[in-house]
Design a protein around this motif. Structure first.
Motif, PDB file in Angstrom:
ATOM      1  N   CYS A 263      83.911  72.506  38.954  1.00 42.69           N
ATOM      2  CA  CYS A 263      83.407  72.204  37.530  1.00 42.69           C
ATOM      3  C   CYS A 263      85.362  71.573  36.907  1.00 42.69           C
ATOM      4  CB  CYS A 263      82.464  72.781  36.914  1.00 42.69           C
ATOM      5  SG  CYS A 263      83.210  74.575  35.865  1.00 42.69           S
ATOM      6  N   ARG A 268      82.275  76.807  28.070  1.00 41.31           N
ATOM      7  CA  ARG A 268      81.252  77.223  28.025  1.00 41.31           C
ATOM      8  C   ARG A 268      82.228  78.280  29.219  1.00 41.31           C
ATOM      9  NH1 ARG A 268      78.804  72.650  27.567  1.00 41.31           N
ATOM     10  NH2 ARG A 268      77.912  71.822  25.694  1.00 41.31           N
ATOM     11  N   LEU A 296      81.467  77.306  39.809  1.00 42.57           N
ATOM     12  CA  LEU A 296      80.894  76.557  38.687  1.00 42.57           C
ATOM     13  C   LEU A 296      81.282  77.255  37.659  1.00 42.57           C
ATOM     14  CD1 LEU A 296      77.173  75.323  39.175  1.00 42.57           C
ATOM     15  CD2 LEU A 296      79.086  74.138  39.402  1.00 42.57           C
TER      16      LEU A 296
HETATM   17  S1  SF4 Z   1      81.650  75.645  32.462  1.00 41.41           S
HETATM   18 FE1  SF4 Z   1      79.750  74.896  31.941  1.00 41.41          FE
HETATM   19  S2  SF4 Z   1      79.785  73.781  31.325  1.00 41.41           S
HETATM   20 FE2  SF4 Z   1      81.363  73.888  31.724  1.00 41.41          FE
HETATM   21  S3  SF4 Z   1      82.086  72.481  32.938  1.00 41.41           S
HETATM   22 FE3  SF4 Z   1      81.516  74.101  33.795  1.00 41.41          FE
HETATM   23  S4  SF4 Z   1      80.112  74.401  34.964  1.00 41.41           S
HETATM   24 FE4  SF4 Z   1      79.631  72.476  33.307  1.00 41.41          FE
END
Ligand code: SF4
Length: 406
Positions: A263, A268, A296
């Protein structure tokens, strides 16, 4: 449109529906046998199907004999200006010889090279570069650079056909990405022979990879191109091979080794993704299975986004989850996440099966549910999109009602 004809460079089929072959070129002085062979072995390990070596001097021809014998992959001799060297390279056993008929010294010399190639059953690569087009195309090059490149290439193809030679592939190189795309599209419609693709002098590892991905990726997505070479300003030819593979894997044209999905991270983020992703990418280089591995940065959105991944990790609150194909496998302390992920990948490499422990899976699923519940109130991009979609549906229903009421 894919090329109709197929040739063989050593034992590698090129064109006619064969998988797109990955090619690179050594950066060493060819006569330096030790350095050249070391580099050839490195590019072969990285996945090169074919390697090209520069042959500008007689001493390179001498080395070529040994290189051809010892190389684990077919070898193309790259010749400019000197048809005698092309003849010698053919006699030295090169699996293919690359010439530019425009600079080899006239049609009779091209004819001599073709006759020797015919005799030995060796293919040629004939190519043109935007920087060295023949004199009679100079005005056209100014008016229509794409047509000038294509004309130079079709002139060469016609010359080969007049010499009753069909065992060749064609390349047209330009430093311009739009011209590379337009000229190869046009040429692919006009000739049935295999095409070698590349953006010449593409640049550094960063910019060159991007230019090549855009130029070659566009053509490959159209089904054009039978071999590719990524030209990068680096001494490490294996870097070119790695980029070529990433392009082919991204287009699902070929599989080799794992695919890493990560990701982009955002506010977050729950763990140090930079270090973790780099560590995982490096460790995955040792694996051959085409497993898909996802990383992720948080579990706020669940693991649905990476549900196709064979294995994945995510984290929250000093803990992490290993998941597989959309389902939790187990939760582990965050500092053990990467090692535990590789333990699962190792098990899969041996058995080709994903082992599931029902208790660990239940604990992992409960942990994930807890994280999702705790964050249920947060408006993540996905939830915002879902809300927007719902509002649009409501609006459409209301509009329809208004219309019905007249
Ligand atoms: S930290 Fe979490 S919400 Fe942010 S891009 Fe990665 S998976 Fe998506």
């Amino acid at each position: 449109m894919a090329s109709e004809r197929q040739i063989h460079v050593g034992d590698v089929p090129v064109g006619g529906g064969a998988p797109v072959a990955v090619q690179t070129m050594t950066k060493t002085e060819t006569a330096n046998l030790q350095a050249t062979m070391d580099q050839i072995r490195r590019v072969a390990d990285a996945g090169a199907d074919i390697v090209r070596v520069a042959v500008p001097r007689d001493r390179d021809v001498d080395a070529l004999r040994t290189i051809v014998r010892e190389s684990p992959i077919p070898v193309i001799a790259d010749i400019h200006f000197n048809h005698t060297l092309a003849l010698k390279a053919l006699d030295a056993g090169a699996h293919c010889v690359r010439i530019n008929p425009g600079n080899i010294g006239g049609h009779d010399k091209v004819g001599a090279v073709v006759e020797r190639a015919k005799l030995l059953g060796t293919p040629l690569r004939v190519g043109v570069n935007s920087g060295s087009l023949p004199e009679h195309l100079r005005q056209l090059e100014f008016d229509d650079p794409v047509e000038a490149l294509v004309s130079a290439a079709t002139d060469m193809v016609e010359l080969m056909e007049r010499l009753q030679f069909a065992n060749f592939k064609v390349s047209m190189k330009s430093t311009s990405v739009p011209n590379t795309i337009a000229s190869n599209r046009r040429l692919a419609e006009r000739i049935p022979y295999p095409l070698h693709l590349g953006v010449t002098e593409a640049g550094t590892k960063w910019s060159g990879s991007l230019k090549s991905a855009v130029g070659l990726g566009t053509l490959l997505a159209d089904g054009i191109g039978d071999t590719i070479r990524i030209s990068l300003s680096t001494f490490h030819a294996e870097e070119e091979v790695k980029v070529a593979w990433e392009i082919l894997k991204a287009l699902k044209l070929r599989e080799r080794g794992p695919v890493l999905i990560a990701c982009p991270t955002c506010g977050r983020l729950q763990f140090d993704m930079d270090t973790v992703v780099a560590d995982i990418e490096r460790r995955l280089e040792a694996y051959e299975d085409p497993v898909e591995v996802a990383v992720l940065g948080c579990a706020v959105n669940g693991i649905g986004e990476a549900s196709h991944a064979d294995f994945g990790i995510t984290g929250a609150k000093n803990e992490g989850l290993i998941f597989s194909r959309g389902k939790a496998l187990k939760k582990v302390p965050q500092e053990q996440l990467v090692d535990a992920l590789f333990a699962e990948i190792d098990k899969y490499a041996k058995t080709k099966q994903i082992e599931v422990d029902a208790t660990e899976q239940r604990e992992g699923a409960e942990w994930l549910q807890r994280i999702e519940d705790e964050n249920a109130g947060e408006l993540t991009p996905e939830r915002l999109a879902a809300v927007r979609e719902l509002l649009e549906i409501c609006e459409r229903v209301l509009r329809r009602r208004r219309v019905l009421r007249g």
